[in-house]
Design a protein around this motif. Sequence first.
Motif, PDB file in Angstrom:
ATOM      1  N   THR A 165       0.448  -0.849  -0.478  1.00 43.68           N
ATOM      2  CA  THR A 165       0.033   0.248   0.004  1.00 43.68           C
ATOM      3  C   THR A 165       1.181   1.595   0.207  1.00 43.68           C
ATOM      4  N   HIS A 166       1.710   1.267   0.086  1.00 41.10           N
ATOM      5  CA  HIS A 166       3.124   2.602   0.461  1.00 41.10           C
ATOM      6  C   HIS A 166       3.458   2.558  -1.107  1.00 41.10           C
ATOM      7  N   ARG A 167       3.444   3.849  -0.825  1.00 40.52           N
ATOM      8  CA  ARG A 167       3.885   3.984  -2.442  1.00 40.52           C
ATOM      9  C   ARG A 167       5.782   3.846  -2.069  1.00 40.52           C
ATOM     10  N   THR A 168       6.477   3.731  -3.961  1.00 37.46           N
ATOM     11  CA  THR A 168       7.564   3.911  -3.199  1.00 37.46           C
ATOM     12  C   THR A 168       8.462   5.012  -4.563  1.00 37.46           C
ATOM     13  N   LEU A 187       7.980   8.847  -8.336  1.00 38.25           N
ATOM     14  CA  LEU A 187       7.608   7.575  -8.110  1.00 38.25           C
ATOM     15  C   LEU A 187       7.043   6.639  -9.037  1.00 38.25           C
ATOM     16  N   ALA A 194       7.939   1.795  -9.323  1.00 41.20           N
ATOM     17  CA  ALA A 194       7.204   0.042  -9.121  1.00 41.20           C
ATOM     18  C   ALA A 194       8.305  -0.997  -7.956  1.00 41.20           C
ATOM     19  N   TYR A 241       7.045   6.728   0.850  1.00 39.59           N
ATOM     20  CA  TYR A 241       6.191   7.475   1.408  1.00 39.59           C
ATOM     21  C   TYR A 241       5.311   6.950   2.333  1.00 39.59           C
ATOM     22  N   PRO A 285       1.129   7.305   2.876  1.00 38.67           N
ATOM     23  CA  PRO A 285      -0.269   7.738   2.119  1.00 38.67           C
ATOM     24  C   PRO A 285      -0.605   9.004   2.367  1.00 38.67           C
TER      25      PRO A 285
END
Length: 82
Positions: free
Chosen positions: A46-49, A55, A57, A71, A73
């Motif tokens: 769920t946390h973006r990287t 950003l 994947a 990052y 949320p």
Amino acid sequence: MKFSVVHVNGSQGRCIHMQLDAPLTVQQAILASKLPQLFPYLDLATHRTGIYGRLCAGDTLVKDGDRVEIYLPAKRHDDEED
């Protein structure tokens, strides 16, 4: 290759400098760091990287000198009813 993995949450934050063999993905770099143990709430599903504020994947390859970032949320503020 040398790189760092970073996460900041308010006044708490960590930057871990690492050196591992390539090829290595963002997700592998994060899991190899101590950040999941230091911040148990981190959930790579769920946390973006990102790398240097962009950003990306979890399967993105890390390059020598990269700064891998995890990052928080974004918080939603619901509109108040009148």
